[in-house]
Structures are given as C-alpha cells and as structure tokens.
Write a protein that holds these residues in place. Structure first.
Motif, PDB file in Angstrom:
ATOM      1  N   HIS A  65      12.620  13.421  -9.938  1.00  8.74           N
ATOM      2  CA  HIS A  65      12.253  12.414  -8.941  1.00  8.74           C
ATOM      3  C   HIS A  65      10.813  11.969  -9.178  1.00  8.74           C
ATOM      4  N   TRP A  66      10.504  10.774  -8.709  1.00 11.35           N
ATOM      5  CA  TRP A  66       9.188  10.198  -8.931  1.00 11.35           C
ATOM      6  C   TRP A  66       8.887   9.190  -7.830  1.00 11.35           C
ATOM      7  N   GLU A  67       7.619   8.772  -7.774  1.00  9.47           N
ATOM      8  CA  GLU A  67       7.196   7.760  -6.817  1.00  9.47           C
ATOM      9  C   GLU A  67       6.837   6.473  -7.557  1.00  9.47           C
ATOM     10  N   THR A  68       7.169   5.342  -6.956  1.00  7.97           N
ATOM     11  CA  THR A  68       6.861   4.060  -7.571  1.00  7.97           C
ATOM     12  C   THR A  68       6.746   2.972  -6.514  1.00  7.97           C
ATOM     13  N   ALA A  69       5.888   2.006  -6.785  1.00  6.20           N
ATOM     14  CA  ALA A  69       5.766   0.835  -5.922  1.00  6.20           C
ATOM     15  C   ALA A  69       6.438  -0.370  -6.554  1.00  6.20           C
TER      16      ALA A  69
ATOM     17  N   GLY B  74       0.787  -1.226   0.000  1.00  7.66           N
ATOM     18  CA  GLY B  74       0.000   0.000   0.000  1.00  7.66           C
ATOM     19  C   GLY B  74       0.817   1.272   0.000  1.00  7.66           C
ATOM     20  N   SER B  75       2.131   1.161  -0.045  1.00  8.02           N
ATOM     21  CA  SER B  75       2.995   2.350  -0.043  1.00  8.02           C
ATOM     22  C   SER B  75       3.900   2.347  -1.271  1.00  8.02           C
ATOM     23  N   SER B  76       4.721   3.368  -1.377  1.00 10.51           N
ATOM     24  CA  SER B  76       5.626   3.486  -2.513  1.00 10.51           C
ATOM     25  C   SER B  76       6.932   4.122  -2.077  1.00 10.51           C
ATOM     26  N   TYR B  77       7.945   4.027  -2.942  1.00 14.00           N
ATOM     27  CA  TYR B  77       9.222   4.681  -2.720  1.00 14.00           C
ATOM     28  C   TYR B  77       9.244   6.009  -3.479  1.00 14.00           C
ATOM     29  N   THR B  78      10.072   6.905  -3.013  1.00 15.77           N
ATOM     30  CA  THR B  78      10.427   8.093  -3.787  1.00 15.77           C
ATOM     31  C   THR B  78      11.827   7.872  -4.328  1.00 15.77           C
TER      32      THR B  78
END
Length: 203
Positions: free
Chosen positions: A177-181, A84-88
């Motif tokens: 930068h971006w967010e991804t799971a 349910g979360s993601s990395y930056t």
C-alpha cells in the motif's frame, strides 16, 4: 470468467511485513473460487510459472474500472483528493489453493468480509482483476486515509481471515500500500509495478 458484478466484493490490505493481508486476497479471489468447479484449481497449466506472479501483469487479466463513491459517475474517473491531502491505495495479488475444503472454509470468511466492506465509509473506490490462465486475483482499493484502511484491517472479519491465510492461499500472495495525491495514476498496472519493486527489495 469475467469480473463484472464483483466490484463490491473487493477488499483492502495492510503492509506486507505485518502478515495481516489475508482478507484482501481472499476477498479478491471470490470471483475465482465461485467460478471454478470443485475439481479444478482454476489455473491453466500451459501458462509458464514465471508469468504468474505478483510482479507480472497477466496478459489475460480481466478487470472492470474502479467503482465506488469516490468515482465521478459522469467521467468514470476517480475524483482527486481534497487539496493538500492524499489517498491511501492498497493492492493485493493471490492464488487460491485447490480443493473442496478451501471453498467450504472460504464461504463464511468471504461473506463476513463483504458485509464489513459495505459499512466502511472510508472506502472510496474498488477494482478487481482476475486471470483465467493463472487462476489469480488482484485487488486495487482506494481509501480516504491510512486510518480508514486500518479501521477495516483491524476488524474481526479481517482478523479471522488472517488466521486462514495459509490454509486458503498459495504462498505467493503479496500485498502493498502507498499514499498518493495523483488520482490518475491509480491503476492495476501501477500496482503490479509496485509489487514487482517490493518483491525485488527496491526502495
């Protein structure tokens, strides 16, 4: 020049539009500046200019795998984020300006960044790539969250490097930068693709 042993020298970054990207690129270029003689600019003039850009993957890019507390030591792969979360993820590209003055100015800035990075609990994985032919450096950093990334970005070491960006780096430096799971897709090659899209103004 190889990149082994420089993983802990990597840095993170923030959005390109803000201009606060200096520390990331400066930290990435530590391997280049420390490995080049004072009368060299670190670049091979035979390499076409078009092939030395943030959105082009250098043919001779040298890089170690991602390393850090977020990497499984048995598999060498980045662990997936909690459900349910993601990395930056942040990525940078830059080329240092030539000259002794750059090296002298760089050393204290880089030392402060390196010390600050070592105390960042939200920094999960790091990777550095360098290109001998272009004299360029790339970073890839994985953060537990965007807030964790900004905690470093807004620190005094990074803010000091922001002020020195134009003095130390060629104007071609770039960051995104971006967010991804999807942990498996976090690679330098993917960061180059994203930088290319950024430079082209793609969504």
């Amino acid at each position: 020049m190889t990149t082994r042993g420089f993983d802990k020298m990597l840095s993170a970054t923030i959005d390109r539009s803000s201009g606060a990207l200096a520390a990331a690129v400066i930290a990435a270029l530590g391997a280049i500046l420390s490995g080049c003689s004072s009368d060299s600019d670190g670049k091979t003039t035979d390499t076409p200019l078009a092939e030395c850009a943030g959105g082009v993957l250098e043919a001779d890019l040298e890089a170690d795998p991602l390393s850090g507390p977020g990497v499984d030591p048995e598999t060498g792969k980045l662990r997936p984020p909690p459900e349910g979360s993601s990395y930056t993820v942040s990525a940078t590209y830059g080329v240092p300006r030539p000259g002794d003055a750059v090296m002298e100015r760089y050393v204290p800035i880089f030392g402060a960044i390196q010390a600050d990075l070592a105390s960042q609990p939200g920094l999960l994985a790091l990777q550095l790539g360098t290109s001998p032919s272009c004299g360029s450096g790339r970073t890839l950093a994985v953060w537990a969250s965007t807030d964790a990334m900004y905690e470093f970005v807004m620190g005094p070491a990074h803010l000091a490097a922001i002020d020195a960006a134009n003095e130390l780096l060629e104007p071609t430096y770039v960051v995104t930068h971006w967010e991804t799971a999807e942990s498996d897709g976090i690679t330098l090659a993917d960061s180059v693709r994203r930088i290319r899209a950024l430079e082209a103004g793609a969504p």
